[in-house]
Design a protein around this motif. Structure first.
Motif: not given
Length: 91
Positions: A16-21, A68-72, A78-79
């Motif tokens: 997800l982090a790499f997808m967001v980037a 944005f959806l991937a960041i959320v 993570t939470g």
């Protein structure tokens, strides 16, 4: 002193982090390409409606909301992971 081990992120979180980037970075590059293309005169006489330009115009339209959806999603995952780890450490 407490013994805390560093927990690495899961595979899904890294994806997800790499997808967001990637998606957000590509959308920003598309914005820049549109700006540069406009300054260079590519839009004259309906020039943006042919070639690769329609894809460049629609990429930020869909890429930024997906990012944005991937960041959320990443923040929620993570939470949840951190709360589970905190709950396990209390026992």
């Amino acid at each position: 002193m407490t013994n805390q081990t560093a927990r690495s992120s899961s595979r899904i979180e890294r994806i997800l982090a790499f997808m967001v980037a990637g998606v957000v970075g590509l959308s920003i590059l598309a914005f820049l390409a549109i700006i540069i293309g406009t300054v260079a005169g590519a839009g004259a006489n309906d020039g943006f409606s042919s070639g690769i330009w329609p894809v460049v115009f629609t990429l930020p339209y869909y890429g930024l909301p997906v990012g944005f959806l991937a960041i959320v999603t990443l923040m929620v995952m993570t939470g949840v992971r951190r709360s589970r780890e905190a709950r396990q450490n209390r026992r």
